[in-house]
Design a protein around this motif. Structure first.
Motif, PDB file in Angstrom:
ATOM      1  N   ARG A   1      52.291  46.142  36.883  1.00 55.32           N
ATOM      2  CA  ARG A   1      52.770  45.200  35.873  1.00 55.32           C
ATOM      3  C   ARG A   1      51.769  44.083  35.581  1.00 55.32           C
ATOM      4  NH1 ARG A   1      59.096  44.514  37.924  1.00 55.32           N
ATOM      5  NH2 ARG A   1      59.829  46.530  37.089  1.00 55.32           N
ATOM      6  N   ASP A   2      50.634  44.069  36.273  1.00 54.00           N
ATOM      7  CA  ASP A   2      49.667  42.979  36.090  1.00 54.00           C
ATOM      8  C   ASP A   2      48.260  43.557  35.932  1.00 54.00           C
ATOM      9  OD1 ASP A   2      48.221  40.654  36.083  1.00 54.00           O
ATOM     10  OD2 ASP A   2      49.263  39.745  37.795  1.00 54.00           O
ATOM     11  N   PRO A   3      47.902  44.034  34.728  1.00 59.04           N
ATOM     12  CA  PRO A   3      46.584  44.653  34.521  1.00 59.04           C
ATOM     13  C   PRO A   3      45.417  43.713  34.826  1.00 59.04           C
ATOM     14  CG  PRO A   3      48.056  45.105  32.674  1.00 59.04           C
ATOM     15  CD  PRO A   3      48.733  44.072  33.519  1.00 59.04           C
ATOM     16  N   GLU A   4      45.544  42.424  34.498  1.00 60.18           N
ATOM     17  CA  GLU A   4      44.442  41.498  34.749  1.00 60.18           C
ATOM     18  C   GLU A   4      44.175  41.357  36.244  1.00 60.18           C
ATOM     19  OE1 GLU A   4      45.076  37.789  32.867  1.00 60.18           O
ATOM     20  OE2 GLU A   4      45.022  38.615  30.822  1.00 60.18           O
ATOM     21  N   ARG A   5      45.251  41.328  37.035  1.00 61.93           N
ATOM     22  CA  ARG A   5      45.071  41.238  38.480  1.00 61.93           C
ATOM     23  C   ARG A   5      44.396  42.504  39.020  1.00 61.93           C
ATOM     24  NH1 ARG A   5      49.830  40.680  43.103  1.00 61.93           N
ATOM     25  NH2 ARG A   5      48.439  40.011  44.817  1.00 61.93           N
ATOM     26  N   ARG A   6      44.758  43.648  38.484  1.00 59.37           N
ATOM     27  CA  ARG A   6      44.123  44.897  38.892  1.00 59.37           C
ATOM     28  C   ARG A   6      42.623  44.850  38.619  1.00 59.37           C
ATOM     29  NH1 ARG A   6      48.140  47.735  35.993  1.00 59.37           N
ATOM     30  NH2 ARG A   6      46.514  48.575  34.610  1.00 59.37           N
ATOM     31  N   GLU A   7      42.248  44.342  37.472  1.00 61.06           N
ATOM     32  CA  GLU A   7      40.837  44.286  37.116  1.00 61.06           C
ATOM     33  C   GLU A   7      40.074  43.336  38.028  1.00 61.06           C
ATOM     34  OE1 GLU A   7      40.743  43.278  33.028  1.00 61.06           O
ATOM     35  OE2 GLU A   7      41.488  45.228  32.334  1.00 61.06           O
ATOM     36  N   ARG A   8      40.684  42.171  38.335  1.00 61.80           N
ATOM     37  CA  ARG A   8      40.011  41.220  39.231  1.00 61.80           C
ATOM     38  C   ARG A   8      39.819  41.825  40.616  1.00 61.80           C
ATOM     39  NH1 ARG A   8      43.779  37.550  37.073  1.00 61.80           N
ATOM     40  NH2 ARG A   8      44.926  37.580  39.060  1.00 61.80           N
ATOM     41  N   LEU A   9      40.869  42.456  41.149  1.00 62.53           N
ATOM     42  CA  LEU A   9      40.766  43.061  42.477  1.00 62.53           C
ATOM     43  C   LEU A   9      39.762  44.210  42.478  1.00 62.53           C
ATOM     44  CD1 LEU A   9      44.516  43.127  43.605  1.00 62.53           C
ATOM     45  CD2 LEU A   9      42.690  41.653  44.469  1.00 62.53           C
ATOM     46  N   GLY A  10      39.749  45.003  41.414  1.00 60.88           N
ATOM     47  CA  GLY A  10      38.800  46.110  41.350  1.00 60.88           C
ATOM     48  C   GLY A  10      37.359  45.635  41.331  1.00 60.88           C
ATOM     49  N   ALA A  11      37.091  44.581  40.547  1.00 64.11           N
ATOM     50  CA  ALA A  11      35.727  44.043  40.492  1.00 64.11           C
ATOM     51  C   ALA A  11      35.312  43.478  41.846  1.00 64.11           C
ATOM     52  CB  ALA A  11      35.642  42.977  39.406  1.00 64.11           C
TER      53      ALA A  11
END
Length: 582
Positions: free
Chosen positions: A477-487
């Motif tokens: 439900r939180d795409p931006e958080r996924r991107e931050r964690l992935g980076a």
């Protein structure tokens, strides 16, 4: 320098534990020369052949652990007595029988443990000396004398209760296992032109793989480095838990492997665990904390670069999919993952689960995969729009190499979130691969997971489907958080878990060990200056260079004798060349 690389069931064979890591290490350290001493586990492994060896591998010597060959050695009465005494001492140390009533009079548990460890080591080296003096131990370890010694040790006062209950079949099982583990004692590798020519022995595992290193140190003074990415003693415990062996067998073999691990850690100049989880195991088994250097396994980051550099979602084939990648076996706990996904579907109905991988070689793994597919069909009946339409199950079981997932990197790229649900894990390789691909992860707290993640993913307790589902829903439900964690995950993996980092660490450790080792060969050049290593590099080059005369002691000591000149022109027939074929 010349490195004696010791392996069991791995390099240079095509398949096996730590084979890929050894190949990367040897190829990355092209400035050194490697001699490989390999113990094979199965006939099938030998039939599969070797990987392509780089030029820095001078020679390969192999020995099977899967077959017991009759060496034809027959001991006389005096030699049999010598064998019975050494083998009896080794088994008495395994069974915990006190040497005398005064041995535990001090009441200090550490003194008692140390005394038994010394007793085991003395007996082990006594058997090795017997094998070198009189011939191999194969017949002796399978003889009636050995069985009587084992039975006497189990029945002796002070032996554990489980050992005293051992039946004759139990004793036969234990004797066969000990004989198999001790086969390296009978090898002809412990001479000046074999392991004695190495500046350093590097064991790629503990247990039987490290035994040649122990004997090279004992007989020839060659320093030993031990690397364990999976602690051998822990692996033995886990394997024993799945076997239907009698309690006496499990107890005796656990004690034997525990004593062997203690001696390996004591004798090693440096021990390199692959993570903090393995390091704790080694410390519990007696490893000196001052000898431990954590060196994380190295991964090839280049193969995941295309996916990892598209971390902002450009490489995500399905932003509503969860991905699991690995070998399918019970330890991965896909059952809990499927139950967790059922809860995820109730919160996010459009989510899919893609399980990518093949069963492990264990026959039980194929049965486990069938069970998982049946559970998926039960939890998620095919969803069809009508009675005449073909349904679609939200859970798919796939393998790498197909049109949809042609490579390992594409497996991690086919979803928005990577999940690890294991209940047993050493170093989570699949987790590092997901991090290199820039993927956010949800993992269970087992093995070295927390150490690897380091705050770049979510971690939940094992065998807790609800917690696993809640973490997955939170990130879906939180795409931006996924991107931050992935980076952040990719940056951490590039910093800590690359092949370059691993090779650089071992290059420094090699130099550290050799620089602190006792001088075994005193060799000087024309100017009278000592050469940096025991065997000069030019001694291994074909042609008219130099011949090295050196003095070798059976045990390590400081240089006391006059130095030896290394510049005597050799005759053409005296050229030393280590590049002989295996």
């Amino acid at each position: 320098m010349r490195i004696g690389l010791l392996t069991e069931g791995g390099y240079p064979y095509v398949g096996g534990d730590a084979g890929l890591w050894c190949d990367r290490l040897v190829r990355g350290l092209g400035q050194h020369e490697f001699d490989v001493y390999a113990l094979s586990r199965t006939e099938r492994q030998e039939d599969q052949g070797w990987v392509r060896l780089p030029p820095q591998v001078g020679r390969v010597r192999t020995a099977p652990l899967w077959a017991a060959h009759d060496d034809g050695v027959v001991y006389g009465r005096r030699t049999r007595r010598r064998f019975a005494e050494a083998y009896g001492e080794l088994l008495a140390a395994v069974c915990g029988k006190p040497r005398a009533a005064s041995a535990e009079a001090s009441g200090d548990p550490e003194d008692s443990v140390g005394a038994e460890a010394d007793r085991f080591a003395s007996a082990l080296y006594g058997l090795a000396e017997l094998a070198r003096d009189e011939g191999g131990l194969a017949g002796a370890l399978r003889s009636e004398t050995a069985m009587r010694v084992l039975e006497r040790a189990c029945r002796a006062p002070g032996a554990p209760r489980t050992a005293r209950t051992a039946s004759v079949p139990d004793l036969l099982t234990v004797a066969a296992h000990i004989e198999r583990t001790l086969r390296p004692l009978s090898l002809d590798w412990y001479e000046d032109d074999a392991l004695g020519s190495a500046d350093l022995c590097h064991a790629a595992a503990g247990g039987a793989a490290a035994l040649p290193g122990l004997l090279a140190r004992h007989f020839l003074g060659v320093p030993l480095l031990v690397t364990e990415y999976g602690v051998q003693l822990r692996a033995h415990y886990l394997a024993a838990a799945t076997l239907e062996e009698a309690p006496a067998v499990r107890a005796l073999l656990a004690a034997f492997h525990g004593r062997l691990a203690t001696e390996v850690y004591r004798a090693a100049a440096i021990v390199t665990p692959g993570n903090t989880h393995a390091r704790r195991w080694q410390e519990r088994c007696g490893a000196d904390r001052a000898k431990l250097r954590t060196v994380h396994p190295g991964m090839e980051a280049a193969r995941f670069a295309d996916v990892g550099e598209g971390v902002r979602g450009s490489r995500c084939a399905d932003p509503g999919a969860l991905v699991w990648v690995g070998r399918i076996e019970p330890a991965k706990d896909l059952i809990s993952l499927l139950h967790a996904f059922a809860e995820v579907r109730r919160a996010e109905p459009d989510t899919r689960l893609r399980i990518v991988g093949a069963p492990a070689e264990d026959p039980e793994a194929a049965t486990y995969l069938t069970h998982c597919k049946a559970l998926a069909a039960q939890l998620f009946p095919d969803e069809a729009e009508g009675v005449h339409a073909v349904g679609d199950n939200p859970v798919s079981f796939e393998e790498i190499g197909g049109p949809e997932i042609p490579s390992l990197a594409e497996a991690y790229a086919c979803g928005a979130l990577v999940v690890l649900s294991s209940v047993v894990e050493g170093f989570p390789v699949s987790l590092v691969e997901a991090m290199l691909c820039g993927r956010a992860t949800v993992s269970t707290d087992v093995g070295a997971v927390v150490e690897v993640i380091g705050g770049t993913g979510l971690v939940v307790p094992p065998r807790n489907p609800r917690a696993l589902a809640e973490a997955c829903v939170a990130l879906l439900r939180d795409p931006e958080r996924r991107e931050r964690l992935g980076a952040a995950a990719r940056a951490r993996a590039l910093e800590l878990f690359t092949v370059e980092q691993n090779i650089t660490a071992f290059h420094g450790i090699y130099l550290e060990i050799v620089s602190h080792s006792p001088v075994r060969r005193v060799v000087v050049d024309d100017e009278g200056e000592p050469l940096p290593f025991g065997v000069p590099a030019e001694a291994h080059v074909p042609g008219r260079w130099t011949v090295t005369r050196f003095m070798t002691e059976r045990r390590p000591r400081r240089a006391e004798d006059a130095p030896v000149r290394a510049t005597v022109p050799p005759p053409a027939s005296a050229t030393v060349f280590a590049g002989e074929g295996a």
